[in-house]
Scaffold this motif. Structure first.
Motif, PDB file in Angstrom:
ATOM      1  N   UNK A 164       0.831  -1.211   0.000  1.00 58.68           N
ATOM      2  CA  UNK A 164       0.000   0.000   0.000  1.00 58.68           C
ATOM      3  C   UNK A 164       0.862   1.258   0.000  1.00 58.68           C
ATOM      4  N   UNK A 165       1.904   1.276   0.854  1.00 56.53           N
ATOM      5  CA  UNK A 165       2.761   2.455   0.956  1.00 56.53           C
ATOM      6  C   UNK A 165       3.616   2.643  -0.295  1.00 56.53           C
ATOM      7  N   UNK A 166       4.117   1.545  -0.850  1.00 58.17           N
ATOM      8  CA  UNK A 166       4.916   1.615  -2.083  1.00 58.17           C
ATOM      9  C   UNK A 166       4.050   2.146  -3.235  1.00 58.17           C
ATOM     10  N   UNK A 167       2.807   1.668  -3.317  1.00 52.95           N
ATOM     11  CA  UNK A 167       1.885   2.156  -4.351  1.00 52.95           C
ATOM     12  C   UNK A 167       1.631   3.654  -4.186  1.00 52.95           C
ATOM     13  N   UNK A 168       1.499   4.086  -2.939  1.00 51.36           N
ATOM     14  CA  UNK A 168       1.256   5.509  -2.686  1.00 51.36           C
ATOM     15  C   UNK A 168       2.440   6.366  -3.123  1.00 51.36           C
ATOM     16  N   UNK A 169       3.654   5.906  -2.816  1.00 52.07           N
ATOM     17  CA  UNK A 169       4.844   6.662  -3.232  1.00 52.07           C
ATOM     18  C   UNK A 169       4.947   6.690  -4.754  1.00 52.07           C
TER      19      UNK A 169
ATOM     20  N   UNK B 245      17.814   4.041   0.943  1.00 51.50           N
ATOM     21  CA  UNK B 245      18.140   4.590  -0.374  1.00 51.50           C
ATOM     22  C   UNK B 245      16.947   5.344  -0.969  1.00 51.50           C
ATOM     23  N   UNK B 246      15.761   4.848  -0.729  1.00 52.76           N
ATOM     24  CA  UNK B 246      14.566   5.558  -1.173  1.00 52.76           C
ATOM     25  C   UNK B 246      14.503   6.937  -0.511  1.00 52.76           C
ATOM     26  N   UNK B 247      14.860   6.989   0.769  1.00 51.77           N
ATOM     27  CA  UNK B 247      14.854   8.253   1.488  1.00 51.77           C
ATOM     28  C   UNK B 247      15.838   9.253   0.906  1.00 51.77           C
ATOM     29  N   UNK B 248      16.997   8.771   0.474  1.00 52.44           N
ATOM     30  CA  UNK B 248      17.995   9.658  -0.132  1.00 52.44           C
ATOM     31  C   UNK B 248      17.434  10.342  -1.377  1.00 52.44           C
ATOM     32  N   UNK B 249      16.789   9.557  -2.231  1.00 56.62           N
ATOM     33  CA  UNK B 249      16.264  10.111  -3.482  1.00 56.62           C
ATOM     34  C   UNK B 249      15.117  11.079  -3.217  1.00 56.62           C
ATOM     35  N   UNK B 250      14.269  10.751  -2.253  1.00 58.95           N
ATOM     36  CA  UNK B 250      13.155  11.643  -1.920  1.00 58.95           C
ATOM     37  C   UNK B 250      13.679  12.956  -1.335  1.00 58.95           C
ATOM     38  N   UNK B 251      14.675  12.872  -0.476  1.00 66.01           N
ATOM     39  CA  UNK B 251      15.254  14.085   0.114  1.00 66.01           C
ATOM     40  C   UNK B 251      15.904  14.963  -0.951  1.00 66.01           C
TER      41      UNK B 251
ATOM     42  N   UNK C 115       4.530  14.413   1.465  1.00 71.33           N
ATOM     43  CA  UNK C 115       3.633  13.249   1.542  1.00 71.33           C
ATOM     44  C   UNK C 115       4.399  11.955   1.274  1.00 71.33           C
ATOM     45  N   UNK C 116       5.355  12.002   0.349  1.00 71.84           N
ATOM     46  CA  UNK C 116       6.188  10.826   0.088  1.00 71.84           C
ATOM     47  C   UNK C 116       7.017  10.454   1.324  1.00 71.84           C
ATOM     48  N   UNK C 117       7.554  11.474   1.992  1.00 73.19           N
ATOM     49  CA  UNK C 117       8.335  11.222   3.212  1.00 73.19           C
ATOM     50  C   UNK C 117       7.475  10.577   4.289  1.00 73.19           C
ATOM     51  N   UNK C 118       6.236  11.019   4.389  1.00 74.46           N
ATOM     52  CA  UNK C 118       5.323  10.450   5.389  1.00 74.46           C
ATOM     53  C   UNK C 118       5.073   8.968   5.114  1.00 74.46           C
ATOM     54  N   UNK C 119       4.846   8.630   3.850  1.00 76.70           N
ATOM     55  CA  UNK C 119       4.628   7.221   3.478  1.00 76.70           C
ATOM     56  C   UNK C 119       5.882   6.387   3.762  1.00 76.70           C
ATOM     57  N   UNK C 120       7.054   6.944   3.423  1.00 75.10           N
ATOM     58  CA  UNK C 120       8.301   6.213   3.631  1.00 75.10           C
ATOM     59  C   UNK C 120       8.590   6.026   5.112  1.00 75.10           C
ATOM     60  N   UNK C 121       8.262   7.020   5.932  1.00 78.74           N
ATOM     61  CA  UNK C 121       8.509   6.913   7.370  1.00 78.74           C
ATOM     62  C   UNK C 121       7.722   5.750   7.964  1.00 78.74           C
ATOM     63  N   UNK C 122       6.521   5.545   7.479  1.00 80.46           N
ATOM     64  CA  UNK C 122       5.714   4.421   7.966  1.00 80.46           C
ATOM     65  C   UNK C 122       6.324   3.090   7.550  1.00 80.46           C
TER      66      UNK C 122
END
Length: 291
Positions: A161-166, A252-258, A275-282
Protein backbone atom coordinates in the motif's frame (compact mmCIF):
# COMPACT_ATOMS: atom_id res chain seq x y z
CA UNK A 1 7.06 -14.04 1.65
CA UNK A 2 8.32 -11.92 4.52
CA UNK A 3 8.00 -12.85 8.19
CA UNK A 4 7.53 -10.63 11.21
CA UNK A 5 9.87 -10.94 14.18
CA UNK A 6 6.85 -10.65 16.48
CA UNK A 7 5.42 -14.04 17.34
CA UNK A 8 4.08 -16.45 19.94
CA UNK A 9 4.03 -20.22 20.14
CA UNK A 10 3.04 -22.72 22.80
CA UNK A 11 2.78 -26.50 23.03
CA UNK A 12 1.88 -29.00 25.75
CA UNK A 13 2.99 -32.64 25.60
CA UNK A 14 1.77 -35.34 27.99
CA UNK A 15 4.35 -37.81 29.27
CA UNK A 16 3.30 -40.31 31.96
CA UNK A 17 2.33 -38.26 35.02
CA UNK A 18 3.77 -35.02 33.57
CA UNK A 19 2.66 -32.20 31.32
CA UNK A 20 5.64 -30.74 29.46
CA UNK A 21 4.96 -27.08 28.65
CA UNK A 22 6.87 -25.07 26.06
CA UNK A 23 6.29 -21.37 25.42
CA UNK A 24 8.05 -18.95 23.04
CA UNK A 25 7.62 -15.19 22.68
CA UNK A 26 9.57 -13.07 20.20
CA UNK A 27 9.97 -9.37 19.43
CA UNK A 28 12.13 -7.44 17.01
CA UNK A 29 15.88 -7.17 17.58
CA UNK A 30 18.93 -6.59 15.38
CA UNK A 31 20.39 -9.97 16.36
CA UNK A 32 19.22 -13.14 18.10
CA UNK A 33 18.76 -12.37 21.79
CA UNK A 34 17.64 -15.61 23.46
CA UNK A 35 16.59 -15.79 27.11
CA UNK A 36 15.80 -19.26 28.50
CA UNK A 37 14.00 -20.67 31.53
CA UNK A 38 14.43 -24.44 31.57
CA UNK A 39 13.29 -27.02 34.13
CA UNK A 40 16.31 -28.54 35.95
CA UNK A 41 15.80 -32.02 34.47
CA UNK A 42 16.29 -30.61 30.93
CA UNK A 43 19.28 -28.39 31.68
CA UNK A 44 21.69 -30.92 30.23
CA UNK A 45 20.00 -30.38 26.85
CA UNK A 46 20.21 -26.58 26.92
CA UNK A 47 22.75 -26.29 24.08
CA UNK A 48 20.64 -28.49 21.81
CA UNK A 49 17.53 -26.47 22.72
CA UNK A 50 19.31 -23.22 21.91
CA UNK A 51 20.38 -24.60 18.54
CA UNK A 52 16.80 -25.62 17.73
CA UNK A 53 15.46 -22.18 18.61
CA UNK A 54 18.23 -20.34 16.75
CA UNK A 55 17.68 -22.37 13.57
CA UNK A 56 13.93 -21.66 13.52
CA UNK A 57 13.87 -18.08 14.85
CA UNK A 58 17.04 -16.69 13.18
CA UNK A 59 16.67 -13.17 14.62
CA UNK A 60 14.73 -11.39 17.34
CA UNK A 61 14.47 -11.02 21.12
CA UNK A 62 13.14 -14.40 22.25
CA UNK A 63 11.88 -15.63 25.62
CA UNK A 64 11.93 -19.45 25.79
CA UNK A 65 10.34 -21.36 28.68
CA UNK A 66 10.26 -25.11 29.28
CA UNK A 67 8.62 -26.33 32.46
CA UNK A 68 6.82 -29.36 33.92
CA UNK A 69 3.48 -29.79 35.62
CA UNK A 70 3.03 -32.96 37.65
CA UNK A 71 0.15 -34.76 39.31
CA UNK A 72 0.26 -33.39 42.85
CA UNK A 73 -0.67 -36.77 44.36
CA UNK A 74 2.01 -38.61 42.47
CA UNK A 75 4.51 -35.86 43.07
CA UNK A 76 3.96 -35.71 46.86
CA UNK A 77 7.18 -36.21 48.81
CA UNK A 78 7.14 -39.80 50.14
CA UNK A 79 7.46 -40.53 53.87
CA UNK A 80 10.36 -42.81 54.76
CA UNK A 81 8.28 -45.32 56.81
CA UNK A 82 11.23 -47.50 57.84
CA UNK A 83 13.07 -44.46 59.21
CA UNK A 84 9.94 -43.32 61.10
CA UNK A 85 9.64 -46.75 62.75
CA UNK A 86 13.31 -46.66 63.69
CA UNK A 87 12.97 -43.20 65.28
CA UNK A 88 9.82 -44.33 67.14
CA UNK A 89 11.54 -47.39 68.65
CA UNK A 90 14.44 -45.25 69.77
CA UNK A 91 12.08 -42.70 71.36
CA UNK A 92 10.28 -45.50 73.28
CA UNK A 93 13.56 -47.00 74.48
CA UNK A 94 14.82 -43.62 75.67
CA UNK A 95 11.50 -42.92 77.47
CA UNK A 96 11.65 -46.31 79.23
CA UNK A 97 15.26 -45.86 80.32
CA UNK A 98 15.03 -42.24 81.45
CA UNK A 99 11.43 -42.08 82.64
CA UNK A 100 10.74 -39.13 80.36
CA UNK A 101 7.14 -39.49 79.15
CA UNK A 102 6.40 -39.84 75.44
CA UNK A 103 4.87 -36.90 73.63
CA UNK A 104 1.10 -36.86 73.33
CA UNK A 105 1.58 -36.37 69.56
CA UNK A 106 4.67 -38.40 68.62
CA UNK A 107 3.82 -38.32 64.89
CA UNK A 108 4.32 -34.55 64.81
CA UNK A 109 7.79 -35.04 66.28
CA UNK A 110 8.65 -37.99 64.06
CA UNK A 111 7.78 -36.16 60.82
CA UNK A 112 10.19 -33.39 61.76
CA UNK A 113 13.12 -35.74 62.26
CA UNK A 114 16.04 -35.62 59.73
CA UNK A 115 15.53 -37.27 56.31
CA UNK A 116 11.99 -38.49 57.05
CA UNK A 117 10.56 -36.35 54.22
CA UNK A 118 13.67 -36.15 52.04
CA UNK A 119 13.56 -37.74 48.62
CA UNK A 120 16.20 -40.38 48.29
CA UNK A 121 16.17 -40.62 44.50
CA UNK A 122 17.13 -38.02 41.88
CA UNK A 123 15.23 -37.62 38.61
CA UNK A 124 17.12 -38.79 35.54
CA UNK A 125 16.12 -37.70 32.05
CA UNK A 126 15.31 -40.74 29.95
CA UNK A 127 15.64 -40.86 26.18
CA UNK A 128 11.90 -41.43 25.90
CA UNK A 129 11.05 -38.34 27.94
CA UNK A 130 13.57 -36.21 26.03
CA UNK A 131 11.99 -37.21 22.72
CA UNK A 132 8.59 -36.13 24.09
CA UNK A 133 10.01 -32.81 25.33
CA UNK A 134 11.87 -32.24 22.07
CA UNK A 135 8.66 -32.77 20.12
CA UNK A 136 6.95 -30.19 22.33
CA UNK A 137 9.69 -27.69 21.57
CA UNK A 138 9.37 -28.36 17.83
CA UNK A 139 5.58 -27.93 17.98
CA UNK A 140 5.96 -24.61 19.80
CA UNK A 141 8.53 -23.43 17.25
CA UNK A 142 6.19 -24.39 14.39
CA UNK A 143 3.41 -22.39 16.05
CA UNK A 144 5.76 -19.41 16.45
CA UNK A 145 6.81 -19.51 12.78
CA UNK A 146 3.15 -19.77 11.71
CA UNK A 147 2.32 -16.72 13.83
CA UNK A 148 5.26 -14.81 12.34
CA UNK A 149 4.17 -15.71 8.82
CA UNK A 150 0.66 -14.38 9.44
CA UNK A 151 2.08 -11.15 10.87
CA UNK A 152 4.47 -10.96 7.91
CA UNK A 153 1.55 -11.19 5.46
CA UNK A 154 -0.10 -8.23 7.18
CA UNK A 155 3.16 -6.26 6.98
CA UNK A 156 3.52 -7.10 3.29
CA UNK A 157 0.05 -5.76 2.54
CA UNK A 158 0.95 -2.57 4.39
CA UNK A 159 4.22 -2.19 2.50
CA UNK A 160 2.53 -2.70 -0.88
CA UNK A 161 0.00 0.00 0.00
CA UNK A 162 2.76 2.45 0.96
CA UNK A 163 4.92 1.62 -2.08
CA UNK A 164 1.88 2.16 -4.35
CA UNK A 165 1.26 5.51 -2.69
CA UNK A 166 4.84 6.66 -3.23
CA UNK A 167 4.67 5.49 -6.86
CA UNK A 168 1.48 7.49 -7.36
CA UNK A 169 2.96 10.59 -5.72
CA UNK A 170 6.03 10.28 -7.93
CA UNK A 171 3.75 10.36 -10.97
CA UNK A 172 2.01 13.46 -9.60
CA UNK A 173 5.29 15.39 -9.74
CA UNK A 174 5.52 14.97 -13.53
CA UNK A 175 3.12 17.81 -14.58
CA UNK A 176 4.88 20.33 -12.33
CA UNK A 177 8.28 19.16 -13.54
CA UNK A 178 7.45 19.77 -17.22
CA UNK A 179 6.29 23.36 -16.73
CA UNK A 180 8.96 24.25 -14.22
CA UNK A 181 11.78 24.88 -16.73
CA UNK A 182 9.83 27.47 -18.69
CA UNK A 183 8.73 29.21 -15.48
CA UNK A 184 12.33 29.49 -14.29
CA UNK A 185 13.45 30.85 -17.65
CA UNK A 186 10.62 33.38 -17.77
CA UNK A 187 11.15 34.53 -14.18
CA UNK A 188 14.85 35.24 -14.72
CA UNK A 189 14.26 37.02 -18.04
CA UNK A 190 11.51 39.18 -16.57
CA UNK A 191 13.73 40.08 -13.64
CA UNK A 192 16.52 41.23 -15.94
CA UNK A 193 14.16 43.33 -18.04
CA UNK A 194 12.90 45.15 -14.99
CA UNK A 195 16.40 46.46 -14.21
CA UNK A 196 16.86 49.71 -16.19
CA UNK A 197 19.96 50.09 -18.36
CA UNK A 198 21.11 46.51 -18.01
CA UNK A 199 22.55 44.84 -21.07
CA UNK A 200 23.24 41.14 -21.20
CA UNK A 201 24.51 38.55 -23.61
CA UNK A 202 21.58 36.34 -24.57
CA UNK A 203 23.86 33.43 -25.44
CA UNK A 204 25.61 33.66 -22.08
CA UNK A 205 22.25 33.92 -20.37
CA UNK A 206 21.10 30.80 -22.18
CA UNK A 207 24.20 28.91 -21.03
CA UNK A 208 23.71 30.01 -17.43
CA UNK A 209 20.04 29.01 -17.57
CA UNK A 210 20.93 25.57 -18.86
CA UNK A 211 23.47 25.12 -16.05
CA UNK A 212 20.99 26.33 -13.44
CA UNK A 213 18.19 24.15 -14.76
CA UNK A 214 20.44 21.07 -14.87
CA UNK A 215 21.20 21.56 -11.19
CA UNK A 216 17.47 21.49 -10.47
CA UNK A 217 16.75 18.54 -12.75
CA UNK A 218 15.29 15.55 -10.85
CA UNK A 219 15.09 13.05 -13.71
CA UNK A 220 17.83 10.83 -12.25
CA UNK A 221 16.32 10.97 -8.76
CA UNK A 222 12.93 9.92 -10.11
CA UNK A 223 14.46 7.05 -12.06
CA UNK A 224 16.49 5.80 -9.11
CA UNK A 225 13.48 6.06 -6.80
CA UNK A 226 11.39 4.05 -9.26
CA UNK A 227 14.12 1.39 -9.33
CA UNK A 228 14.22 1.26 -5.52
CA UNK A 229 10.45 0.85 -5.35
CA UNK A 230 10.64 -2.03 -7.81
CA UNK A 231 13.53 -3.65 -5.92
CA UNK A 232 11.63 -3.36 -2.63
CA UNK A 233 8.70 -5.28 -4.16
CA UNK A 234 11.01 -7.97 -5.55
CA UNK A 235 12.80 -8.39 -2.22
CA UNK A 236 9.51 -8.94 -0.40
CA UNK A 237 8.95 -11.95 -2.65
CA UNK A 238 12.25 -13.56 -1.66
CA UNK A 239 12.55 -16.17 1.15
CA UNK A 240 12.15 -14.96 4.74
CA UNK A 241 15.11 -13.20 6.32
CA UNK A 242 15.27 -10.08 4.14
CA UNK A 243 14.42 -7.52 6.84
CA UNK A 244 17.83 -5.86 6.89
CA UNK A 245 17.90 -5.71 3.10
CA UNK A 246 14.49 -4.02 3.02
CA UNK A 247 15.78 -1.54 5.58
CA UNK A 248 18.75 -0.65 3.35
CA UNK A 249 16.47 -0.18 0.33
CA UNK A 250 14.19 2.09 2.37
CA UNK A 251 17.23 4.20 3.30
CA UNK A 252 18.14 4.59 -0.37
CA UNK A 253 14.57 5.56 -1.17
CA UNK A 254 14.85 8.25 1.49
CA UNK A 255 18.00 9.66 -0.13
CA UNK A 256 16.26 10.11 -3.48
CA UNK A 257 13.15 11.64 -1.92
CA UNK A 258 15.25 14.09 0.11
CA UNK A 259 17.28 15.11 -2.94
CA UNK A 260 14.08 15.61 -4.92
CA UNK A 261 12.79 17.84 -2.14
CA UNK A 262 15.98 19.93 -2.05
CA UNK A 263 15.77 20.50 -5.82
CA UNK A 264 12.07 21.30 -5.82
CA UNK A 265 11.50 25.04 -5.98
CA UNK A 266 7.72 24.88 -6.27
CA UNK A 267 5.32 24.64 -3.37
CA UNK A 268 3.23 21.98 -5.13
CA UNK A 269 6.26 19.72 -5.65
CA UNK A 270 7.46 20.22 -2.10
CA UNK A 271 4.02 19.28 -0.76
CA UNK A 272 4.16 16.04 -2.75
CA UNK A 273 7.65 15.31 -1.40
CA UNK A 274 6.39 15.80 2.18
CA UNK A 275 3.63 13.25 1.54
CA UNK A 276 6.19 10.83 0.09
CA UNK A 277 8.34 11.22 3.21
CA UNK A 278 5.32 10.45 5.39
CA UNK A 279 4.63 7.22 3.48
CA UNK A 280 8.30 6.21 3.63
CA UNK A 281 8.51 6.91 7.37
CA UNK A 282 5.71 4.42 7.97
CA UNK A 283 7.63 1.85 5.92
CA UNK A 284 10.80 2.45 7.95
CA UNK A 285 8.94 2.02 11.23
CA UNK A 286 7.42 -1.30 10.21
CA UNK A 287 10.47 -2.70 8.42
CA UNK A 288 12.17 -2.92 11.84
CA UNK A 289 9.76 -5.78 12.63
CA UNK A 290 10.65 -7.79 9.52
CA UNK A 291 12.80 -10.88 9.96
Amino acid sequence: MIQSMTGYGKAVVAYKDKKINVELKSLNSKQLDLQTRIAPIYREKEMELRQMVAAAVVRGKVDFSLWIEKDTVVDATPVNAALVENYYRQMKDIAAKTGIPMSTDPMYTLLRMPDVLTKSEQEVLSDEEWLAARQGVQDALDALVSFRTQEGAALERKFIEKIDNIQQLLAEIEPYEKGRVEKIRQRITDGLQQIPGVEYDKNRLEQELIYYIEKLDISEEKQRLSNHLKYFRETMGEPAGQGKKLGFIAQEMGREINTTGSKSNQAEMQNIVVRMKDELEQIKEQVLNVL
